[in-house]
Every structure is written in structure tokens, then in C-alpha cells.
Design a protein around this motif. Sequence first.
Motif, PDB file in Angstrom:
ATOM      1  N   PRO A 229      14.886  22.976   7.015  1.00 27.83           N
ATOM      2  CA  PRO A 229      14.825  23.873   8.179  1.00 27.83           C
ATOM      3  C   PRO A 229      13.412  24.260   8.606  1.00 27.83           C
ATOM      4  N   GLU A 230      12.547  24.508   7.622  1.00 27.62           N
ATOM      5  CA  GLU A 230      11.198  24.984   7.963  1.00 27.62           C
ATOM      6  C   GLU A 230      10.326  23.918   8.625  1.00 27.62           C
ATOM      7  N   PHE A 231      10.812  22.656   8.666  1.00 27.61           N
ATOM      8  CA  PHE A 231      10.009  21.583   9.264  1.00 27.61           C
ATOM      9  C   PHE A 231      10.645  20.992  10.526  1.00 27.61           C
ATOM     10  N   ARG A 232      11.773  21.558  10.947  1.00 26.81           N
ATOM     11  CA  ARG A 232      12.490  20.943  12.062  1.00 26.81           C
ATOM     12  C   ARG A 232      11.752  21.030  13.384  1.00 26.81           C
ATOM     13  N   ASP A 233      10.854  21.982  13.517  1.00 33.34           N
ATOM     14  CA  ASP A 233      10.077  22.099  14.757  1.00 33.34           C
ATOM     15  C   ASP A 233       8.711  21.417  14.639  1.00 33.34           C
ATOM     16  N   ASN A 234       8.476  20.776  13.503  1.00 36.25           N
ATOM     17  CA  ASN A 234       7.188  20.096  13.313  1.00 36.25           C
ATOM     18  C   ASN A 234       7.118  18.810  14.123  1.00 36.25           C
ATOM     19  N   GLN A 235       5.942  18.224  14.134  1.00 32.24           N
ATOM     20  CA  GLN A 235       5.748  16.949  14.818  1.00 32.24           C
ATOM     21  C   GLN A 235       6.593  15.848  14.159  1.00 32.24           C
ATOM     22  N   ALA A 236       6.721  14.748  14.888  1.00 29.93           N
ATOM     23  CA  ALA A 236       7.429  13.587  14.358  1.00 29.93           C
ATOM     24  C   ALA A 236       6.629  12.952  13.225  1.00 29.93           C
ATOM     25  N   TRP A 237       7.294  12.141  12.419  1.00 31.35           N
ATOM     26  CA  TRP A 237       6.624  11.383  11.375  1.00 31.35           C
ATOM     27  C   TRP A 237       5.780  10.281  12.012  1.00 31.35           C
ATOM     28  N   SER A 238       4.751   9.852  11.287  1.00 32.61           N
ATOM     29  CA  SER A 238       3.949   8.706  11.717  1.00 32.61           C
ATOM     30  C   SER A 238       4.300   7.495  10.853  1.00 32.61           C
ATOM     31  N   THR A 239       3.928   6.309  11.307  1.00 31.84           N
ATOM     32  CA  THR A 239       4.226   5.085  10.540  1.00 31.84           C
ATOM     33  C   THR A 239       2.990   4.188  10.450  1.00 31.84           C
ATOM     34  N   PRO A 240       1.953   4.658   9.764  1.00 31.48           N
ATOM     35  CA  PRO A 240       0.792   3.786   9.549  1.00 31.48           C
ATOM     36  C   PRO A 240       1.170   2.612   8.651  1.00 31.48           C
ATOM     37  N   ARG A 241       0.352   1.579   8.676  1.00 31.78           N
ATOM     38  CA  ARG A 241       0.561   0.498   7.730  1.00 31.78           C
ATOM     39  C   ARG A 241       0.003   0.895   6.364  1.00 31.78           C
ATOM     40  N   LEU A 242       0.508   0.238   5.352  1.00 27.94           N
ATOM     41  CA  LEU A 242       0.091   0.585   3.993  1.00 27.94           C
ATOM     42  C   LEU A 242      -1.421   0.504   3.842  1.00 27.94           C
ATOM     43  N   ALA A 243      -2.048  -0.475   4.487  1.00 29.21           N
ATOM     44  CA  ALA A 243      -3.503  -0.642   4.376  1.00 29.21           C
ATOM     45  C   ALA A 243      -4.272   0.548   4.950  1.00 29.21           C
ATOM     46  N   ASP A 244      -3.634   1.328   5.835  1.00 26.57           N
ATOM     47  CA  ASP A 244      -4.299   2.519   6.385  1.00 26.57           C
ATOM     48  C   ASP A 244      -4.332   3.657   5.369  1.00 26.57           C
ATOM     49  N   LEU A 245      -3.424   3.622   4.421  1.00 27.15           N
ATOM     50  CA  LEU A 245      -3.313   4.699   3.445  1.00 27.15           C
ATOM     51  C   LEU A 245      -3.871   4.332   2.076  1.00 27.15           C
ATOM     52  N   TYR A 246      -3.858   3.029   1.757  1.00 26.84           N
ATOM     53  CA  TYR A 246      -4.242   2.579   0.420  1.00 26.84           C
ATOM     54  C   TYR A 246      -5.257   1.447   0.480  1.00 26.84           C
ATOM     55  N   GLY A 247      -6.196   1.492  -0.484  1.00 29.10           N
ATOM     56  CA  GLY A 247      -7.028   0.339  -0.779  1.00 29.10           C
ATOM     57  C   GLY A 247      -6.513  -0.302  -2.053  1.00 29.10           C
ATOM     58  N   PHE A 248      -7.187  -1.343  -2.520  1.00 27.69           N
ATOM     59  CA  PHE A 248      -6.698  -2.070  -3.697  1.00 27.69           C
ATOM     60  C   PHE A 248      -7.793  -2.197  -4.752  1.00 27.69           C
ATOM     61  N   LYS A 249      -7.375  -2.092  -6.006  1.00 32.91           N
ATOM     62  CA  LYS A 249      -8.270  -2.271  -7.141  1.00 32.91           C
ATOM     63  C   LYS A 249      -7.932  -3.565  -7.866  1.00 32.91           C
ATOM     64  N   ARG A 250      -8.898  -4.025  -8.634  1.00 29.58           N
ATOM     65  CA  ARG A 250      -8.707  -5.252  -9.396  1.00 29.58           C
ATOM     66  C   ARG A 250      -7.736  -5.015 -10.552  1.00 29.58           C
ATOM     67  N   THR A 251      -6.859  -5.986 -10.801  1.00 25.09           N
ATOM     68  CA  THR A 251      -5.959  -5.946 -11.956  1.00 25.09           C
ATOM     69  C   THR A 251      -6.354  -7.052 -12.932  1.00 25.09           C
ATOM     70  N   ASN A 252      -5.737  -7.067 -14.112  1.00 26.59           N
ATOM     71  CA  ASN A 252      -6.102  -8.057 -15.128  1.00 26.59           C
ATOM     72  C   ASN A 252      -4.965  -9.053 -15.354  1.00 26.59           C
ATOM     73  N   THR A 253      -5.237 -10.072 -16.123  1.00 21.23           N
ATOM     74  CA  THR A 253      -4.243 -11.130 -16.387  1.00 21.23           C
ATOM     75  C   THR A 253      -3.933 -11.243 -17.875  1.00 21.23           C
ATOM     76  N   LEU A 254      -4.055 -10.145 -18.601  1.00 23.09           N
ATOM     77  CA  LEU A 254      -3.808 -10.189 -20.045  1.00 23.09           C
ATOM     78  C   LEU A 254      -2.340 -10.466 -20.343  1.00 23.09           C
ATOM     79  N   SER A 255      -2.095 -11.396 -21.260  1.00 24.86           N
ATOM     80  CA  SER A 255      -0.732 -11.697 -21.677  1.00 24.86           C
ATOM     81  C   SER A 255      -0.265 -10.657 -22.686  1.00 24.86           C
ATOM     82  N   ARG A 256       1.030 -10.684 -22.979  1.00 23.86           N
ATOM     83  CA  ARG A 256       1.578  -9.762 -23.978  1.00 23.86           C
ATOM     84  C   ARG A 256       0.893  -9.944 -25.340  1.00 23.86           C
TER      85      ARG A 256
END
Length: 446
Positions: A229-256
Motif C-alpha cells: 500500500p505505501e508504494f502504490r502512488d510511487n513511480q513505475a518500475w524501470s527495466t534497465p539491462r543487467l549491464a547497467d546495474l552490474y559489472g563483471f569480475k574474473r572467475t577461476n577454473t579450479l577443478s574439485r
Amino acid sequence: MTADTGTSMVPQLRFLEFRSAGNWRFRALSDIAQPISERVGASKCVPMSVTTGVGLVRQEEKFGRTIAGDSYKHYIRLQTNDFAYNKSATKEFPQGYIARYSDTMDAAVPKSIFACFRPDIGTVIPQYLDHLFHGNHHGRWLRKYIMVGARAHGALAVSDADLMSMPVPLPPVAVSRPEQQKIADCLGSLDDLIAAEGRRLEALSRHKRGLMQQLFPVPGQTVPRLRFPEFRDNQAWSTPRLADLYGFKRTNTLSRARLNYETGTIRNIHYGDIHTKFRALFRVGDESVPYVNPDAASTFDDGVLCEEGDIVFADASEDLDDVGRAIEVVSLDGEHVVAGTHTILATRRGRTPVVGFGAQLFQSTAVRDRIKKEAQGTKVYGISATRISLVPIPIPPTESEQHKIAECLSSLDSRIAAQVVKLDDLRIHKRGLLQQLFPRPGNNER
């Protein structure tokens, strides 16, 4: 013929009224059951398959259609309380699985992978026998016959003679049926409780799925169907692409092989654990996370360490529904954590999404469906950081609304997790009872 091991045969746990009734005895399965060889022919029966841990199920239910085809007439015909031994190995039952047929209409199973038998109900109660096999009594007996080699056309090479020679524990003749019935009733009531708690778990999971469909906008919409209820008069949601919100870090290839669960300074998130055991709200202290072996730990710098609010995606799966499955790192508990082989590590560019919201966001139907659309492959599906960057992400306009949604859904997650623990405890309790309510012959321990 009665098999006698020459030892005092009583179960570890026995009901009070039977404790002075004397020793149990072992009888060969061939003494208390007869192999079934009757074919279906022109009869009308229900074609069945088997689901390990569940039992015989209709082919139509398991496969979405009947797969018997022209071989149907050669299937083995089953009646109520007949047993079917599926000669296919699974992780839980590596020596195959024995299921009791409990329906009333005659059934049919393929002869190629099933050996079937009908118990003498004057000697043994079928439900008692069913519980015995659920405890993998047959597996402990049969493993010595199939230890060497032996798969024939995808099935375990177990002869009917080896199966029927299996020793079956039975109470003393004078109390045999009442003691069998007591054991069957005890374990049956526990099965009923496990089934009821399983239904409660499914109801909670279904409730959360339904709630998520309403708390997140459907594609093409800018507001959800259900808004606090407290958000019903708020603005609409936005739909940015994931790249607008997140960058990427390096991962590793270590086996079990380069990970361990004993000691280390850096913990490693393996993609297989994302698929099988890690919760979406990932708290290091609540999970069993392996360490990087000391010889490999020195190769990591601070730039690859996970931060709270990071999302770790599994970038590969044999199942399209699981590709891109994600966890959100919500608590590191002071540990150094890296993301391992076949993962994508996304780190927030700012404060949005708030910590705790990302886990729910990447479980939502709209986001999951779009991730699956970006996946590539046939037998094995994969998704790259480049393609996952394109996924549109529905975001509420304020941090307070994100927090409210996260708190609502995470409270449900807590209830679901508690129900999972309750169900697991009941299953562990049943396994313990199965081990204690039936004696085992000495030559059966291998």
C-alpha cells in the motif's frame, strides 16, 4: 529352505510386546514368493515405469505418454501387491530398486529391465516387505553378484536366481504376522507423516511462486499486479539491462581436485553447488563451501573476491531450466570467497539492487525466462556474460520498496528452509528405524 546365519537374530529395536518372543529367522525369497512370468498378451493393463524412491508410476504420468509400443504384449503382468525389481542403477540404489504395485487395476512392466515376483501373503505381509526393500536390504545382498562388470543393454546383470536367493528376515512363526504388521504400521504412519510434510513444503513453495508472479511486473508492464500500500502512488518500475546495474569480475577454473573442506584461507563457489545445494540467499556461514587448496590460493588478488550484493550465476547446465541459476552473496561472515569454474560473477555498480533483493529478482519468472532465451546449446546449455548482460531487469524506483519485497519473500524462504529441515529430519529418522527394525544376516554385511 530356511537360511540360518548361526547368530542370535533379533533386531536392534523391537516393540515391547515381542521382546520375549524369540529369535528371528531368515528365509530365502524363493520360499516366500514366486517369480512372475505371465505376459500381458491381449489383456488390458496399465503400462508402468518406476521412479526410484517413489515406486511404480504410470508411463503416461512419468513420460507424458505411453512408451510401451509394440512390445506391450510382451510386458509382465502385475497384480496388487506384486513386486517389480528394476535392474537399473541409481545413486541412491546402485544395485537397483524394488517397488510394490499398490493399485487395483492390473499393470504391465517391460520384461527387459524388470524381474517380478508375487509374495505368499500367508507368510509375509506385502507392506512389511516393501519397507524392507526401501531400506535397500536387496542392495546389500545383490552387490556381491554385480560387483564385477555387468551391465546388459543398460541394465544390471542380475539373474533371477540371485535375486530369489536373497535372505528375508522374518519374526518367529508364533508372532510373525502380528510383528510384521506392527513394523509395517509404524513405518507406514511415518511415511504418511513424511508425505504430509512434503505437501506442506510444496504448498509453501507454490505460495512463494505465486506471490513472486504478482510482486514482479510481467514483461511489458511497468507495475506489478500486487504492490504494498505505501508504494502504490510511487513511480513505475524501470527495466534497465543487467549491464547497467552490474559489472563483471574474473572467475577461476579450479577443478574439485584443487578444493577441500578442511582448511584454507579462501572459499570457492563451485557451479555444481549452485545447482544442487546453495540457497539463493547465500550466507557463507550457513553453507558448506569448500576451500581453495593452499597451493592455488596465492594466485588470487583482491579484485576477484566476492562482495556482499554480488550475484554468482552458473553458466552451464544440461537442463535449460537450470542454466543461469543464481545466488546472491548476502553475508560473507568475514571470509574471503571467490567464484569458480563455469560461473559468472556480477558485482553491483552502485547501491541498486539492495542486498537481499537480487536473490529474489533472479528467481522471478520474468528474469528467468529471459535468461533462458539468451542461453545457447542443445545437449548442454550455456550462457555468457555478454549475453546475460542483455537481460532486462525490473527494478522498483526506491530502495525502501526493494527492501520490503526482499523482506517479504525472504521470510517465506525461511519458512521453506525450516520445512526442508523438518522433512530431512523425518527421512533421517526413518532411515534409522529401517536399520534397527530389521536384523541383518552376518553374510549380508559387505
